[in-house]
Design an enzyme around this catalytic site. Structure first.
Site, PDB file in Angstrom:
ATOM      1  N   SER A  29      -1.213  -1.500  -7.925  1.00 23.69           N
ATOM      2  CA  SER A  29      -0.791  -0.287  -7.208  1.00 23.69           C
ATOM      3  C   SER A  29      -0.985  -0.541  -5.718  1.00 23.69           C
ATOM      4  CB  SER A  29      -1.695   0.877  -7.641  1.00 23.69           C
ATOM      5  OG  SER A  29      -1.532   1.990  -6.787  1.00 23.69           O
TER       6      SER A  29
ATOM      7  N   TYR B  55      -9.931   4.766  -9.738  1.00 26.90           N
ATOM      8  CA  TYR B  55      -8.587   4.160  -9.733  1.00 26.90           C
ATOM      9  C   TYR B  55      -8.497   3.060  -8.665  1.00 26.90           C
ATOM     10  CZ  TYR B  55      -3.433   4.124  -9.984  1.00 26.90           C
ATOM     11  OH  TYR B  55      -2.112   3.762 -10.150  1.00 26.90           O
TER      12      TYR B  55
END
Ligand code: NAD
Length: 257
Positions: free
Chosen positions: A139, A152
């Protein structure tokens, strides 16, 4: 680019980016193993539908990517694994001092440790067959932080680190390992947040997309699952034989800043 005869395992692929990448790889001729933690009729129907649409072999194998032994069992059940796409992921947003421990553990396990287990299990077969591609869906949060996303961001930075390490360990083999680092992608997960956020901020849905969701994405456009799928195909092509250990940002300029 033909991937005829190759088999791709895509974790977390009954929805969103994983399904998009699986569709692209199937379109290029690869046989596909779809995966998620559920075992519903619709999961198996999806496999059948893809097989008919693309004329390739498609299996659905249930395995919970939060469990190391199930990650390894997925690879074992898949048999030949030429392309491994580590995509399964979840999100939870909270300040670190209020972050639920079970959510932290689940995000680290699913978003990061699963890639350790599947990679460890798949590498011997790739070395034996003499070709392999490992593609980690990380990401922009593997390269940049945002508040309230500690688990995350930690997991995705970890995946980028693992990608570089695996690339060095496989540098002399015909195997590459790279991380695709998307900015925001309009998957059902993101789509579902728009109406509520619009109400919360008293904005139109278009304003929410531009000013809230895409605030950090200079292009003000979502990345598409097809673009990520095309990048995965490129990473499987001979042009990418020497491309390894790289976090590849596809984020409309987010991480350029
Ligand atoms: P999604 O919710 O549509 O897909 C997630 C997939 O993971 C689903 O198929 C789900 O079933 C699966 N999954 C969840 N928990 C699992 C488990 N325990 N075991 C096996 N499978 C499990 O979300 P998405 O947006 O397509 O996300 C896919 C990946 O892309 C994630 O790793 C996410 O972090 C990453 N990503 C998404 C975006 C975005 O904007 N959507 C941006 C950057 C990176």
């Amino acid at each position: 680019m033909s991937l005829n005869g190759k088999t791709a395992v895509v974790t977390g692929s009954n929805s969103g980016i994983g399904l998009g990448v699986a569709r692209s790889l199937a379109g290029a001729g690869a046989n596909i193993v779809l995966n998620s933690f559920t075992d519903r009729d619709e999961d198996h129907a999806l496999a059948k539908q893809l097989a008919e649409e693309f004329g390739v072999g498609v299996r659905y194998i249930q395995a919970d990517m939060s469990k190391g032994d199930q990650c390894r069992a997925l690879i074992e059940k898949a048999g030949q694994v030429d392309i491994l796409v580590n995509n399964a992921g979840i999100q939870h947003v909270a300040p670190i001092d209020e972050f639920p421990v079970d959510k932290w553990d689940a995000i680290i396990a699913i978003n990061m440790s699963s890639a350790f287990h599947t990679t460890a299990a798949a590498l011997p077969g790739m070395r034996k067959s003499g070709w392999g591609r490992i593609i980690n869906v990380a990401s922009a949060h593997g390269l940049r932080a945002s508040p309230y996303k500690s688990a995350y961001v930690t997991a995705k930075h970890g995946v980028v680190g693992m990608t570089k390490t695996v690339a060095l360990e496989t540098a002399k083999d015909p195997i590459t390992c790279n991380a695709i680092c998307p900015g925001y992608v309009l998957t059902p997960l993101v789509e579902a947040q728009i109406p509520d956020t619009a109400k919360e901020y008293k904005m139109s849905e278009d304003e929410v997309v531009e000013k809230v969701i895409l605030a950090k994405q200079p292009s003000k456009q979502f990345v598409t699952v097809e673009q990520i799928g095309d990048m995965a195909i490129f990473l499987c092509s001979p042009a990418a034989d020497q491309l390894t250990g790289q976090p590849i940002a596809m984020d409309g300029g987010w991480t350029a800043a």
